[in-house]
Design an enzyme around this catalytic site. Structure first.
Site, PDB file in Angstrom:
ATOM      1  N   THR A   1     -16.408   3.984   8.832  1.00  0.00           N
ATOM      2  CA  THR A   1     -15.258   3.399   9.505  1.00  0.00           C
ATOM      3  C   THR A   1     -15.517   1.921   9.724  1.00  0.00           C
ATOM      4  O   THR A   1     -16.668   1.504   9.882  1.00  0.00           O
ATOM      5  CB  THR A   1     -14.963   4.074  10.855  1.00  0.00           C
ATOM      6  OG1 THR A   1     -13.787   3.479  11.433  1.00  0.00           O
ATOM      7  CG2 THR A   1     -16.116   3.918  11.839  1.00  0.00           C
TER       8      THR A   1
ATOM      9  N   SER B   1       0.835  -1.194   0.000  1.00  0.00           N
ATOM     10  CA  SER B   1       0.000   0.000   0.000  1.00  0.00           C
ATOM     11  C   SER B   1       0.877   1.255   0.000  1.00  0.00           C
ATOM     12  O   SER B   1       2.033   1.223   0.449  1.00  0.00           O
ATOM     13  CB  SER B   1      -0.912   0.022   1.226  1.00  0.00           C
ATOM     14  OG  SER B   1      -0.173   0.368   2.387  1.00  0.00           O
TER      15      SER B   1
ATOM     16  N   ARG C   1     -13.558   0.359   4.241  1.00  0.00           N
ATOM     17  CA  ARG C   1     -12.241  -0.276   4.214  1.00  0.00           C
ATOM     18  C   ARG C   1     -11.459   0.270   3.037  1.00  0.00           C
ATOM     19  O   ARG C   1     -12.012   0.817   2.097  1.00  0.00           O
ATOM     20  CB  ARG C   1     -12.391  -1.803   4.041  1.00  0.00           C
ATOM     21  CG  ARG C   1     -12.844  -2.585   5.267  1.00  0.00           C
ATOM     22  CD  ARG C   1     -11.742  -2.987   6.222  1.00  0.00           C
ATOM     23  NE  ARG C   1     -10.478  -3.290   5.590  1.00  0.00           N
ATOM     24  CZ  ARG C   1     -10.171  -4.459   5.009  1.00  0.00           C
ATOM     25  NH1 ARG C   1     -11.056  -5.445   4.954  1.00  0.00           N
ATOM     26  NH2 ARG C   1      -8.984  -4.652   4.481  1.00  0.00           N
ATOM     27  N   GLY C   2     -10.153   0.051   3.057  1.00  0.00           N
ATOM     28  CA  GLY C   2      -9.301   0.484   1.959  1.00  0.00           C
ATOM     29  C   GLY C   2      -8.251   1.469   2.416  1.00  0.00           C
ATOM     30  O   GLY C   2      -8.232   1.908   3.572  1.00  0.00           O
ATOM     31  N   ASN C   3      -7.340   1.814   1.509  1.00  0.00           N
ATOM     32  CA  ASN C   3      -6.291   2.760   1.873  1.00  0.00           C
ATOM     33  C   ASN C   3      -6.862   4.182   1.944  1.00  0.00           C
ATOM     34  O   ASN C   3      -8.059   4.394   1.723  1.00  0.00           O
ATOM     35  CB  ASN C   3      -5.113   2.667   0.890  1.00  0.00           C
ATOM     36  CG  ASN C   3      -5.492   2.985  -0.546  1.00  0.00           C
ATOM     37  OD1 ASN C   3      -6.367   3.806  -0.802  1.00  0.00           O
ATOM     38  ND2 ASN C   3      -4.819   2.350  -1.492  1.00  0.00           N
ATOM     39  N   VAL C   4      -6.002   5.137   2.241  1.00  0.00           N
ATOM     40  CA  VAL C   4      -6.466   6.510   2.443  1.00  0.00           C
ATOM     41  C   VAL C   4      -7.193   7.034   1.207  1.00  0.00           C
ATOM     42  O   VAL C   4      -8.286   7.606   1.304  1.00  0.00           O
ATOM     43  CB  VAL C   4      -5.274   7.427   2.800  1.00  0.00           C
ATOM     44  CG1 VAL C   4      -5.690   8.892   2.747  1.00  0.00           C
ATOM     45  CG2 VAL C   4      -4.740   7.081   4.195  1.00  0.00           C
TER      46      VAL C   4
ATOM     47  N   CYS D   1     -10.263  -8.144  17.901  1.00  0.00           N
ATOM     48  CA  CYS D   1     -10.561  -7.149  16.860  1.00  0.00           C
ATOM     49  C   CYS D   1     -11.953  -6.548  16.980  1.00  0.00           C
ATOM     50  O   CYS D   1     -12.271  -5.570  16.314  1.00  0.00           O
ATOM     51  CB  CYS D   1     -10.383  -7.781  15.484  1.00  0.00           C
ATOM     52  SG  CYS D   1      -8.653  -8.047  15.079  1.00  0.00           S
TER      53      CYS D   1
ATOM     54  N   LYS E   1       0.064  -0.245  15.233  1.00  0.00           N
ATOM     55  CA  LYS E   1      -1.326  -0.434  15.649  1.00  0.00           C
ATOM     56  C   LYS E   1      -1.974  -1.615  14.934  1.00  0.00           C
ATOM     57  O   LYS E   1      -3.026  -2.098  15.369  1.00  0.00           O
ATOM     58  CB  LYS E   1      -2.149   0.841  15.438  1.00  0.00           C
ATOM     59  CG  LYS E   1      -2.452   1.214  14.015  1.00  0.00           C
ATOM     60  CD  LYS E   1      -3.224   2.526  13.955  1.00  0.00           C
ATOM     61  CE  LYS E   1      -3.573   2.945  12.540  1.00  0.00           C
ATOM     62  NZ  LYS E   1      -4.537   2.046  11.894  1.00  0.00           N
ATOM     63  N   ASP E   2      -1.346  -2.101  13.850  1.00  0.00           N
ATOM     64  CA  ASP E   2      -1.880  -3.236  13.099  1.00  0.00           C
ATOM     65  C   ASP E   2      -1.220  -4.558  13.459  1.00  0.00           C
ATOM     66  O   ASP E   2      -1.498  -5.578  12.824  1.00  0.00           O
ATOM     67  CB  ASP E   2      -1.705  -2.995  11.588  1.00  0.00           C
ATOM     68  CG  ASP E   2      -2.515  -1.813  11.087  1.00  0.00           C
ATOM     69  OD1 ASP E   2      -3.570  -1.527  11.689  1.00  0.00           O
ATOM     70  OD2 ASP E   2      -2.101  -1.184  10.097  1.00  0.00           O
TER      71      ASP E   2
ATOM     72  N   THR F   1      -8.702   5.417  -1.163  1.00  0.00           N
ATOM     73  CA  THR F   1      -9.976   4.713  -1.363  1.00  0.00           C
ATOM     74  C   THR F   1     -11.043   5.261  -0.440  1.00  0.00           C
ATOM     75  O   THR F   1     -12.187   5.507  -0.856  1.00  0.00           O
ATOM     76  CB  THR F   1      -9.789   3.208  -1.114  1.00  0.00           C
ATOM     77  OG1 THR F   1      -8.833   2.693  -2.056  1.00  0.00           O
ATOM     78  CG2 THR F   1     -11.103   2.462  -1.280  1.00  0.00           C
ATOM     79  N   ARG F   2     -10.692   5.483   0.817  1.00  0.00           N
ATOM     80  CA  ARG F   2     -11.689   5.976   1.768  1.00  0.00           C
ATOM     81  C   ARG F   2     -12.104   7.415   1.464  1.00  0.00           C
ATOM     82  O   ARG F   2     -13.273   7.770   1.594  1.00  0.00           O
ATOM     83  CB  ARG F   2     -11.158   5.829   3.195  1.00  0.00           C
ATOM     84  CG  ARG F   2     -11.245   4.389   3.697  1.00  0.00           C
ATOM     85  CD  ARG F   2     -10.847   4.268   5.142  1.00  0.00           C
ATOM     86  NE  ARG F   2      -9.415   4.043   5.264  1.00  0.00           N
ATOM     87  CZ  ARG F   2      -8.776   3.993   6.436  1.00  0.00           C
ATOM     88  NH1 ARG F   2      -9.439   4.193   7.555  1.00  0.00           N
ATOM     89  NH2 ARG F   2      -7.486   3.767   6.473  1.00  0.00           N
TER      90      ARG F   2
ATOM     91  N   ARG G   1     -13.043   0.772  17.599  1.00  0.00           N
ATOM     92  CA  ARG G   1     -12.732   1.884  18.514  1.00  0.00           C
ATOM     93  C   ARG G   1     -13.344   3.179  18.004  1.00  0.00           C
ATOM     94  O   ARG G   1     -13.968   3.928  18.764  1.00  0.00           O
ATOM     95  CB  ARG G   1     -11.213   2.048  18.645  1.00  0.00           C
ATOM     96  CG  ARG G   1     -10.788   3.335  19.383  1.00  0.00           C
ATOM     97  CD  ARG G   1      -9.296   3.579  19.259  1.00  0.00           C
ATOM     98  NE  ARG G   1      -8.884   3.769  17.887  1.00  0.00           N
ATOM     99  CZ  ARG G   1      -8.825   4.938  17.256  1.00  0.00           C
ATOM    100  NH1 ARG G   1      -9.171   6.044  17.887  1.00  0.00           N
ATOM    101  NH2 ARG G   1      -8.411   5.024  16.008  1.00  0.00           N
ATOM    102  N   ARG G   2     -13.143   3.461  16.718  1.00  0.00           N
ATOM    103  CA  ARG G   2     -13.683   4.698  16.165  1.00  0.00           C
ATOM    104  C   ARG G   2     -15.207   4.695  16.189  1.00  0.00           C
ATOM    105  O   ARG G   2     -15.837   5.697  16.521  1.00  0.00           O
ATOM    106  CB  ARG G   2     -13.164   4.896  14.737  1.00  0.00           C
ATOM    107  CG  ARG G   2     -11.694   5.303  14.695  1.00  0.00           C
ATOM    108  CD  ARG G   2     -11.155   5.316  13.281  1.00  0.00           C
ATOM    109  NE  ARG G   2      -9.808   5.886  13.234  1.00  0.00           N
ATOM    110  CZ  ARG G   2      -8.918   5.626  12.277  1.00  0.00           C
ATOM    111  NH1 ARG G   2      -9.244   4.805  11.279  1.00  0.00           N
ATOM    112  NH2 ARG G   2      -7.719   6.181  12.301  1.00  0.00           N
TER     113      ARG G   2
END
Length: 314
Positions: A134, A20, A156-159, A248, A92-93, A161-162, A138-139
């Site tokens: 989201t 990514s 979902r997806g990279n920045v 998760c 965080k992942d 994509t979102r 948590r969010r």
């Protein structure tokens, strides 16, 4: 005392990363820092992109298809099989319990830990009944706790994509990590959400580098770029996760400040955000402080929250 510069490797060290754009940016940062620390040319480190399972499946939340392991399992396999020499991750992942053959050899200086709200100037300015895009428990829980009138839809997806999904009207607002935007040179997007009103994910903003436990040369080379304050905070937050026994689906938010002595504010929620439990403590780094804070949170948690944390059965 800083480790002595390591000699230039006889053959390039192979740095594994997801493909990514953000993961690649983190890999370039790791290579730049490592080569600068030892006076190596950048050719001393070869970046090896690997397609992670989490990048293949984008239509469902991670929690439904395997959780955080979907970001790490391919890189872990390549590392253990000696197809790469070290790997880079957004911490965080990374799952709390790692394979015994792998060591977290370095943590780069932590960037901005905050989330960024995109689509509104503040949480109070989000239109009533709006959709929040989201897939992070948590969010979602934190937003619904503050704004129960809102609706959460899966993103979902990279920045890129979102942000594209936001532009096409799949939601009115979304949330992104400030550190990721900064690493992609997109820091002008959105409004940062400051603690203590809004707390980040455990280890958010930290880049971790892992190598094989038995690879002493690589481990020693990476020690030169290990940031002590970041390690203190991130390892404390991972210790909190371990003691909580979260998964998760478990909404966990934490904000840690300091170095030798750490102050940690932590919150756990019911997934629908209706119930929040909060605790704060100051303790020495590498102490049992995170575990004690986890026990306090779980002791105060009603069933609607505790059922989502295995630590409550310990």
């Amino acid at each position: 005392m800083s480790p002595s510069p390591a000699p230039i490797p006889a053959s390039p060290l192979r740095l594994g990363t997801r493909r990514s754009p953000l993961a690649m940016a983190q890999a370039y940062e790791a290579r730049t820092r490592l080569c600068a620390a030892h006076g190596w040319p950048e050719s001393a480190v070869e970046i090896v992109p690997v397609l992670a399972s989490g990048d293949k499946v984008l239509d469902r939340p991670l929690a439904e298809i395997g959780g955080k392991a979907l970001w790490t399992k391919e890189l872990d396999g390549w590392l253990i099989e000696n197809r790469i020499d070290f790997s880079v991750h957004s911490m965080k992942d990374v799952e709390t319990i790692r394979p015994e053959q792998i060591a977290i050899a370095a943590l780069l200086p932590r960037a901005d830990v905050r989330d960024v709200l995109v689509g509104a100037g503040s949480i109070s300015q989000i239109p009533p009944g709006a959709r929040v895009g989201t897939s992070a428990p948590r969010r979602a829980a934190q937003m619904l706790n503050l704004r129960p009138d809102l609706t959460v839809v899966s993103f979902r997806g990279n920045v890129a994509t979102r942000l594209a999904k936001l532009q096409t009207g799949e939601a009115e607002v979304t949330l992104l990590a400030a550190a990721g935007l900064q690493r992609l040179n997109e820091s002008g997007i959105g409004r940062p959400l400051d603690p203590p009103q809004w707390l980040p994910a455990p280890a958010q903003g930290a880049i971790g580098i892992e190598c094989r436990v038995d690879d002493e040369a690589t481990h020693m080379a990476l020690a030169a770029i290990d940031d002590a304050p970041t390690r203190a905070q991130v390892m404390a937050e991972r210790a909190l996760l371990l003691a909580l026994g979260g998964n998760c689906h478990s909404p966990i938010a934490v904000w840690t400040r300091g170095d030798g002595d750490l102050t940690m504010t932590a919150r756990i929620f019911s997934p629908d955000g209706a119930v929040k439990v909060e605790a704060e403590a100051t303790f020495a780094a590498k102490s049992d402080g995170p575990a004690e804070l986890a026990r306090q949170l779980l002791a105060d948690a009603p069933d609607a929250v505790a059922v989502h944390f295995a630590g409550s059965q310990a």
